[in-house]
Design a protein around this motif. Structure first.
Motif: not given
Length: 299
Positions: A79-101
């Motif tokens: 079988v042809v092997l295909n690995l993801t490279a999609g991870m490592g670019g995920d941002i989950i912001f704080g609430n809408t008044e304080s998105p950072f940190p």
């Protein structure tokens, strides 16, 4: 219509599906076994993420990728092997008044670390998500800047691993063509049209054909629809001249109330393709079509 179709089985993904079906594989052995079963059922390509074996949470652990890779390659099933490279670019912001940190679940690393498992395992294909987008959840953004994509794409090309461009919206495909024009990616390219992922391209046929009509004629494309439209998009992709992707990353159900295995989803797609008068091709034909070379991982 495409008369010679290859099937990609997306085995487990990185979404929170591990507790929604007992068939979603977690451990490297489960992931490899499910991939092998999918290949036996007719998948020429298996697209693999890895998960923490205990919690099922998505992981970027190199040892887990290496174990999955070794187990698949050690099997008697080609079988042809295909690995993801999609991870490592995920941002989950704080609430809408304080998105950072940013909050727990954020996973942002550099290009070299995002491609480390690709360099370690040397699959024939790895994915390159060609854009940034709001991704389903309220405060989660999938982040892939032009600079990051240029760096990752350059690394993939130098490694001799063919990127599968994942286009979740029309602009992603536009930028993929720019990467080829800039010499970052080689032409003809391979692209996956990802339909129905909130909040990317909706899975209506007008949008789908707009995507298809913007794929260069000499590129190879596959497509999938999320959830209940997965099998409908098997037919749509073949009619539009492409190849197909099915699997538990994108859909958990075989029928209403019936949870699927990866092999069952592949078997269902084989039936659809063959009943349309097309032929399902195997891994050797896919390698010849895409110019792939099967290699051993680093020792």
């Amino acid at each position: 219509m495409n008369r010679e179709v290859f099937i990609t089985a997306a085995i487990t993904g990185s979404g929170g599906t591990q507790d929604r079906s007992p068939h979603v594989p977690r451990s490297p052995q489960q992931i490899a076994d499910s991939a092998i079963d999918a290949a036996k059922a007719g998948a020429a390509v298996v697209h693999c993420h890895v998960r923490d074996p205990e919690t099922g949470a998505p992981s970027r652990d190199l040892a887990l990728y290496r174990e999955v890779t070794d187990r698949i390659r050690a099997s008697e099933v080609d079988v042809v092997l295909n690995l993801t490279a999609g991870m490592g670019g995920d941002i989950i912001f704080g609430n809408t008044e304080s998105p950072f940190p940013t909050v727990a679940g954020t996973d942002m690393v550099g290009a070299t670390e995002r491609v480390a498992h690709v360099a370690e395992c040397l699959p024939e294909i790895c994915t390159l998500d060609c854009g940034t987008m709001n991704f389903a959840e309220a405060d989660y953004v999938m982040t892939n800047t032009p600079g990051m994509l240029t760096a990752m794409g350059t690394m993939m090309t130098k490694l001799g691993v063919k990127p599968e461009i994942e286009a979740f919206d029309t602009g992603h495909l536009w930028y993929a063509k720019q990467l080829v024009k800039d010499g970052v990616l080689e032409s003809p390219a391979l692209v996956q049209l990802c339909m129905g992922v909130p909040w990317g391209a909706p899975d209506d046929l007008n949008t789908f054909m707009a995507m298809v009509n913007n794929v260069p004629d000499d590129w190879t494309f596959s497509a999938f629809g999320l959830g209940r439209n997965q099998m409908a998009y098997v037919a749509a992709a073949v009619l539009a001249g492409g190849n197909v992707r099915v699997g538990l990353e994108d859909n958990l159900w075989l029928d209403k109330g019936v949870l699927a295995t990866n092999a069952q989803l592949v078997e269902r797609s084989v039936t659809i393709i063959e009943n349309m008068g097309a032929r399902v091709i195997g891994p050797e034909e896919v390698r010849a079509k895409l110019g792939l070379t099967k290699r051993a991982p680093k020792s």
